[in-house]
Design a protein around this motif. Structure first.
Motif, PDB file in Angstrom:
ATOM      1  N   GLY A 184       0.801  -1.214   0.000  1.00 59.74           N
ATOM      2  CA  GLY A 184       0.000   0.000   0.000  1.00 59.74           C
ATOM      3  C   GLY A 184       0.836   1.266   0.000  1.00 59.74           C
ATOM      4  O   GLY A 184       2.040   1.238  -0.222  1.00 59.74           O
ATOM      5  N   CYS A 185       0.208   2.392   0.258  1.00 57.15           N
ATOM      6  CA  CYS A 185       0.849   3.713   0.261  1.00 57.15           C
ATOM      7  C   CYS A 185       1.519   3.939   1.607  1.00 57.15           C
ATOM      8  O   CYS A 185       0.865   4.320   2.570  1.00 57.15           O
ATOM      9  CB  CYS A 185      -0.178   4.807  -0.012  1.00 57.15           C
ATOM     10  N   ASN A 186       2.803   3.688   1.659  1.00 59.70           N
ATOM     11  CA  ASN A 186       3.547   3.641   2.910  1.00 59.70           C
ATOM     12  C   ASN A 186       3.320   4.853   3.808  1.00 59.70           C
ATOM     13  O   ASN A 186       3.013   4.707   4.990  1.00 59.70           O
ATOM     14  CB  ASN A 186       5.039   3.454   2.616  1.00 59.70           C
ATOM     15  N   GLY A 187       3.475   6.052   3.297  1.00 60.54           N
ATOM     16  CA  GLY A 187       3.335   7.252   4.127  1.00 60.54           C
ATOM     17  C   GLY A 187       1.943   7.401   4.706  1.00 60.54           C
ATOM     18  O   GLY A 187       1.768   7.670   5.898  1.00 60.54           O
ATOM     19  N   ASN A 188       0.934   7.240   3.856  1.00 61.63           N
ATOM     20  CA  ASN A 188      -0.448   7.357   4.326  1.00 61.63           C
ATOM     21  C   ASN A 188      -0.771   6.305   5.378  1.00 61.63           C
ATOM     22  O   ASN A 188      -1.444   6.594   6.377  1.00 61.63           O
ATOM     23  CB  ASN A 188      -1.431   7.231   3.163  1.00 61.63           C
ATOM     24  N   LEU A 189      -0.313   5.089   5.162  1.00 65.49           N
ATOM     25  CA  LEU A 189      -0.636   4.004   6.086  1.00 65.49           C
ATOM     26  C   LEU A 189       0.116   4.149   7.408  1.00 65.49           C
ATOM     27  O   LEU A 189      -0.409   3.784   8.452  1.00 65.49           O
ATOM     28  CB  LEU A 189      -0.394   2.657   5.425  1.00 65.49           C
ATOM     29  N   GLN A 190       1.321   4.720   7.365  1.00 68.08           N
ATOM     30  CA  GLN A 190       2.018   5.023   8.612  1.00 68.08           C
ATOM     31  C   GLN A 190       1.241   6.084   9.381  1.00 68.08           C
ATOM     32  O   GLN A 190       1.133   6.018  10.611  1.00 68.08           O
ATOM     33  CB  GLN A 190       3.435   5.531   8.342  1.00 68.08           C
ATOM     34  N   GLY A 191       0.694   7.047   8.665  1.00 66.60           N
ATOM     35  CA  GLY A 191      -0.107   8.098   9.297  1.00 66.60           C
ATOM     36  C   GLY A 191      -1.359   7.538   9.943  1.00 66.60           C
ATOM     37  O   GLY A 191      -1.677   7.876  11.091  1.00 66.60           O
ATOM     38  N   ILE A 192      -2.083   6.688   9.234  1.00 66.76           N
ATOM     39  CA  ILE A 192      -3.284   6.059   9.798  1.00 66.76           C
ATOM     40  C   ILE A 192      -2.918   5.259  11.035  1.00 66.76           C
ATOM     41  O   ILE A 192      -3.590   5.346  12.070  1.00 66.76           O
ATOM     42  CB  ILE A 192      -3.980   5.161   8.749  1.00 66.76           C
ATOM     43  N   SER A 193      -1.829   4.494  10.944  1.00 61.95           N
ATOM     44  CA  SER A 193      -1.389   3.671  12.070  1.00 61.95           C
ATOM     45  C   SER A 193      -1.091   4.529  13.293  1.00 61.95           C
ATOM     46  O   SER A 193      -1.463   4.175  14.419  1.00 61.95           O
ATOM     47  CB  SER A 193      -0.152   2.857  11.690  1.00 61.95           C
ATOM     48  N   ALA A 194      -0.428   5.655  13.085  1.00 61.75           N
ATOM     49  CA  ALA A 194      -0.097   6.547  14.202  1.00 61.75           C
ATOM     50  C   ALA A 194      -1.354   7.191  14.792  1.00 61.75           C
ATOM     51  O   ALA A 194      -1.471   7.339  16.013  1.00 61.75           O
ATOM     52  CB  ALA A 194       0.879   7.625  13.731  1.00 61.75           C
ATOM     53  N   LEU A 195      -2.297   7.544  13.941  1.00 65.01           N
ATOM     54  CA  LEU A 195      -3.515   8.201  14.414  1.00 65.01           C
ATOM     55  C   LEU A 195      -4.416   7.282  15.242  1.00 65.01           C
ATOM     56  O   LEU A 195      -5.054   7.731  16.190  1.00 65.01           O
ATOM     57  CB  LEU A 195      -4.300   8.776  13.236  1.00 65.01           C
ATOM     58  N   VAL A 196      -4.483   6.003  14.883  1.00 70.18           N
ATOM     59  CA  VAL A 196      -5.386   5.099  15.614  1.00 70.18           C
ATOM     60  C   VAL A 196      -4.747   4.514  16.872  1.00 70.18           C
ATOM     61  O   VAL A 196      -5.451   3.964  17.719  1.00 70.18           O
ATOM     62  CB  VAL A 196      -5.933   3.957  14.719  1.00 70.18           C
ATOM     63  N   LYS A 197      -3.426   4.637  17.009  1.00 66.74           N
ATOM     64  CA  LYS A 197      -2.754   4.101  18.200  1.00 66.74           C
ATOM     65  C   LYS A 197      -3.338   4.765  19.452  1.00 66.74           C
ATOM     66  O   LYS A 197      -3.444   5.986  19.532  1.00 66.74           O
ATOM     67  CB  LYS A 197      -1.249   4.365  18.111  1.00 66.74           C
ATOM     68  N   GLY A 198      -3.754   3.930  20.409  1.00 64.48           N
ATOM     69  CA  GLY A 198      -4.344   4.425  21.648  1.00 64.48           C
ATOM     70  C   GLY A 198      -5.852   4.609  21.585  1.00 64.48           C
ATOM     71  O   GLY A 198      -6.500   4.809  22.606  1.00 64.48           O
ATOM     72  N   MET A 199      -6.428   4.556  20.388  1.00 66.01           N
ATOM     73  CA  MET A 199      -7.883   4.664  20.219  1.00 66.01           C
ATOM     74  C   MET A 199      -8.555   3.359  20.610  1.00 66.01           C
ATOM     75  O   MET A 199      -7.950   2.298  20.486  1.00 66.01           O
ATOM     76  CB  MET A 199      -8.211   4.883  18.738  1.00 66.01           C
ATOM     77  N   THR A 200      -9.797   3.430  21.012  1.00 60.38           N
ATOM     78  CA  THR A 200     -10.551   2.195  21.184  1.00 60.38           C
ATOM     79  C   THR A 200     -10.909   1.676  19.801  1.00 60.38           C
ATOM     80  O   THR A 200     -11.023   2.459  18.842  1.00 60.38           O
ATOM     81  CB  THR A 200     -11.850   2.402  21.992  1.00 60.38           C
ATOM     82  N   ALA A 201     -11.086   0.379  19.710  1.00 59.06           N
ATOM     83  CA  ALA A 201     -11.482  -0.219  18.438  1.00 59.06           C
ATOM     84  C   ALA A 201     -12.802   0.383  17.973  1.00 59.06           C
ATOM     85  O   ALA A 201     -12.971   0.693  16.788  1.00 59.06           O
ATOM     86  CB  ALA A 201     -11.591  -1.737  18.577  1.00 59.06           C
ATOM     87  N   GLU A 202     -13.716   0.589  18.898  1.00 56.45           N
ATOM     88  CA  GLU A 202     -15.037   1.132  18.565  1.00 56.45           C
ATOM     89  C   GLU A 202     -14.931   2.515  17.918  1.00 56.45           C
ATOM     90  O   GLU A 202     -15.589   2.797  16.917  1.00 56.45           O
ATOM     91  CB  GLU A 202     -15.881   1.215  19.840  1.00 56.45           C
ATOM     92  N   ASP A 203     -14.088   3.388  18.476  1.00 65.30           N
ATOM     93  CA  ASP A 203     -13.908   4.729  17.903  1.00 65.30           C
ATOM     94  C   ASP A 203     -13.274   4.665  16.523  1.00 65.30           C
ATOM     95  O   ASP A 203     -13.682   5.378  15.612  1.00 65.30           O
ATOM     96  CB  ASP A 203     -13.050   5.599  18.821  1.00 65.30           C
ATOM     97  N   ALA A 204     -12.257   3.817  16.367  1.00 63.76           N
ATOM     98  CA  ALA A 204     -11.584   3.687  15.064  1.00 63.76           C
ATOM     99  C   ALA A 204     -12.552   3.151  14.017  1.00 63.76           C
ATOM    100  O   ALA A 204     -12.591   3.657  12.886  1.00 63.76           O
ATOM    101  CB  ALA A 204     -10.361   2.783  15.185  1.00 63.76           C
ATOM    102  N   ILE A 205     -13.344   2.160  14.383  1.00 66.86           N
ATOM    103  CA  ILE A 205     -14.322   1.599  13.447  1.00 66.86           C
ATOM    104  C   ILE A 205     -15.309   2.683  13.014  1.00 66.86           C
ATOM    105  O   ILE A 205     -15.605   2.827  11.821  1.00 66.86           O
ATOM    106  CB  ILE A 205     -15.062   0.392  14.077  1.00 66.86           C
TER     107      ILE A 205
END
Length: 81
Positions: free
Chosen positions: A30-51
């Protein structure tokens, strides 16, 4: 958990959870930069909020996207918890 994606450029998502909170997310392909960004943004989030934020996002003409596939994977994790 390893989740094999469908309909996206990324092929796999590795997700680590701490209870209902996301500890880490790593995409293969996939798009490495974008996916690193998504990964960083969801870290610490609840699964429910991310979904709630990611489910239904589309990539161009495709019916899904990497964020949508992450939401699908999180739903599977929560269903098995």
């Amino acid at each position: 958990m390893l989740y094999k994606t469908s309909g996206t450029c990324s092929q796999m998502i590795e997700i680590e959870m701490d209870g209902d909170k996301i500890s880490s997310v790593a995409f293969t392909g996939g798009c490495n930069g974008n996916l690193q960004g998504i990964s960083a943004l969801v870290k610490g989030m609840t699964a429910e909020d991310a979904i709630a934020r990611l489910k239904g996002i589309k990539c161009g003409f495709k019916s899904t996207s990497c964020p949508d596939q992450l939401a699908v994977a999180l739903e599977k994790i929560m269903a098995n918890a």
